[in-house]
Design an enzyme around this catalytic site. Structure first.
Site, mmCIF file in Angstrom:
data_model
loop_
_atom_site.group_PDB
_atom_site.id
_atom_site.type_symbol
_atom_site.label_atom_id
_atom_site.label_comp_id
_atom_site.label_asym_id
_atom_site.label_seq_id
_atom_site.Cartn_x
_atom_site.Cartn_y
_atom_site.Cartn_z
ATOM 1 N N LYS A 74 54.088 50.905 32.568
ATOM 2 C CA LYS A 74 54.830 49.845 33.258
ATOM 3 C C LYS A 74 56.322 50.143 33.386
ATOM 4 O O LYS A 74 56.987 49.618 34.297
ATOM 5 C CB LYS A 74 54.646 48.522 32.517
ATOM 6 C CG LYS A 74 53.248 47.924 32.614
ATOM 7 C CD LYS A 74 53.026 47.243 33.937
ATOM 8 C CE LYS A 74 51.761 46.406 33.944
ATOM 9 N NZ LYS A 74 51.566 45.698 35.223
ATOM 10 N N SER A 99 51.937 39.555 30.215
ATOM 11 C CA SER A 99 51.288 39.379 28.915
ATOM 12 C C SER A 99 51.842 40.338 27.879
ATOM 13 O O SER A 99 51.516 40.232 26.704
ATOM 14 C CB SER A 99 49.774 39.594 29.045
ATOM 15 O OG SER A 99 49.501 40.934 29.400
ATOM 16 N N GLU A 225 37.444 47.996 34.824
ATOM 17 C CA GLU A 225 37.817 46.649 34.387
ATOM 18 C C GLU A 225 36.999 46.253 33.165
ATOM 19 O O GLU A 225 35.872 46.737 32.991
ATOM 20 C CB GLU A 225 37.546 45.629 35.498
ATOM 21 C CG GLU A 225 38.479 45.717 36.679
ATOM 22 C CD GLU A 225 38.229 44.585 37.665
ATOM 23 O OE1 GLU A 225 39.142 43.788 37.890
ATOM 24 O OE2 GLU A 225 37.102 44.513 38.215
ATOM 25 N N GLY A 229 36.411 40.389 32.891
ATOM 26 C CA GLY A 229 37.438 40.129 33.898
ATOM 27 C C GLY A 229 37.310 41.054 35.086
ATOM 28 O O GLY A 229 38.174 41.904 35.332
ATOM 29 N N ASP A 231 37.556 40.771 38.402
ATOM 30 C CA ASP A 231 38.016 40.188 39.667
ATOM 31 C C ASP A 231 38.146 41.233 40.783
ATOM 32 O O ASP A 231 37.810 40.952 41.942
ATOM 33 C CB ASP A 231 39.352 39.473 39.469
ATOM 34 C CG ASP A 231 40.398 40.356 38.827
ATOM 35 O OD1 ASP A 231 40.251 40.671 37.627
ATOM 36 O OD2 ASP A 231 41.359 40.742 39.508
ATOM 37 N N SER A 336 46.621 54.148 29.827
ATOM 38 C CA SER A 336 47.756 53.421 30.393
ATOM 39 C C SER A 336 48.774 52.910 29.384
ATOM 40 O O SER A 336 49.909 52.601 29.764
ATOM 41 C CB SER A 336 47.259 52.251 31.252
ATOM 42 O OG SER A 336 46.466 51.369 30.485
#
Length: 350
Positions: A74, A99, A225, A229, A231, A336
């Site tokens: 990030k 989060s 995923e 979750g 989506d 990640s």
């Protein structure tokens, strides 16, 4: 993934706008981000493991963003986004919701750029991530992730205090910054047959897919995923963005209700498929990384490795190779992040 038409709400989730007409991101954008990040972000290592190769039948290359500044990929997107702000915007400050990993990354990037960050974090965010965010100098505003709208809270703070909103994934500068992970990986390894990428809001995948598909035509882009979750998987299958209830999974960085508008517009074009992993499979991948690779990774950071270890890729030949080609697929895996405290790590693996 062939774009589909927007269809009525199904039993799998509620339909949301698909982001048509949003600006795209190109390989040149990713390369520009790499130039801006040079000397600021770490060029993280790529690890190999004979044991992993033997267990999975691949030649695996792990891009280890757990060694990135602030402990996760990030930082790339956060710093890149701030590098585009005007002096006036930097003087007023920035606000974001996260989060944990975007929170830490933006807090550190804000300190590096001489501005102030306000971070809207769920009250149940891991303590290690909350403490690190505060340690980098950010102001933290908490909310209940199951009953409150974090984007609405961020917008309100932005309007009241004149702060620039830096979204965690749904912005071209964020996506281009995250894409430098795949750019670096392919510069080191050469062309890959497959790239496994954890998917939360979709920014890392969108950036990685933009870079990888341009540099290695024919590469299979596979998102991962948590089972609780899914989506993005549902959204790609439906051809439009689908919202799911707030996921309850140990992979807190992937606990997202719906893909971003821009990230989905990119990923529906470039991603081949999304596979799912269970929390137990994520734990097993964290344990493998600790015991065999000697690295610590958080649940969200372990999901792509979990998919590889669990055999989610299946046995099909690598693209562009004749059927029966005995060579193992060259598989990239983006690890990640590694932001997890000792107590939480022991709790999950104890």
């Amino acid at each position: 993934m062939t774009p589909g038409h927007t269809s009525p709400t199904s039993s799998e989730g509620s339909a949301v706008p698909d982001g048509s007409g949003t600006p795209g991101v190109t390989l040149d954008d990713v390369r520009d981000a790499a130039r801006r990040l040079s000397g600021v972000a770490h060029r993280t290592p790529v690890l190999r493991s004979r044991t992993l190769d033997a267990r999975t039948g691949t030649r695996a290359f792990l891009k280890c963003e757990n060694f990135q500044r602030a402990g996760a990929f990030k930082f790339r997107g956060a710093y890149h986004a701030l590098s585009h702000l005007t002096p006036e915007q930097l003087a007023r400050g920035v606000v974001a919701h996260s989060s944990g990993n975007h929170a830490q990354a933006l807090a550190l990037a804000a300190r590096e750029r001489g501005t102030h960050a306000v971070i809207v974090m769920p009250a149940d965010a891991p303590r290690s991530k909350r403490d690190a965010t505060a340690g980098y100098g950010a102001e933290i505003v908490t909310y209940d992730r199951y009953t409150e709208d974090r984007e609405a809270i961020s917008r309100r703070i932005s309007e009241e205090r004149g702060l620039t909103v830096i979204p965690p994934y749904d912005h071209p500068h964020i996506i281009a910054g995250q894409g430098t992970t795949a750019l670096e990986l392919l510069e080191e390894t050469g062309p890959l047959d497959v790239l496994l990428v954890p998917v939360g809001g979709g920014g890392l995948m969108a950036g990685a897919a933009t870079a990888a598909t341009a540099l290695a035509p024919g590469i299979r882009m596979i998102g991962v995923e948590p089972e609780a979750g899914d989506d993005t998987r549902r959204s790609l299958a439906a051809g439009h963005r689908v919202a799911v209830p707030v996921p309850r999974t140990i992979a807190d960085g992937q606990a997202v209700e719906t893909p971003g508008k821009l990230t989905f517009a990119i990923n529906r074009r470039l991603v081949d498929s999304v596979v799912l992993v269970t929390d137990d499979e994520i734990r097993a991948a964290m344990a493998f990384a600790f015991e065999r690779l000697k690295i610590v990774i958080e649940p969200s950071g372990a999901s792509a490795l979990a998919a590889l270890l669990a055999g989610r890729l299946g046995p099909p030949p690598a693209p562009g190779r004749p059927t029966g080609d005995p060579r193992p697929a060259r598989t990239g895996v983006i690890v990640s992040g590694g932001n997890i405290g000792v107590d939480r790590f022991r709790e999950l693996l104890g």
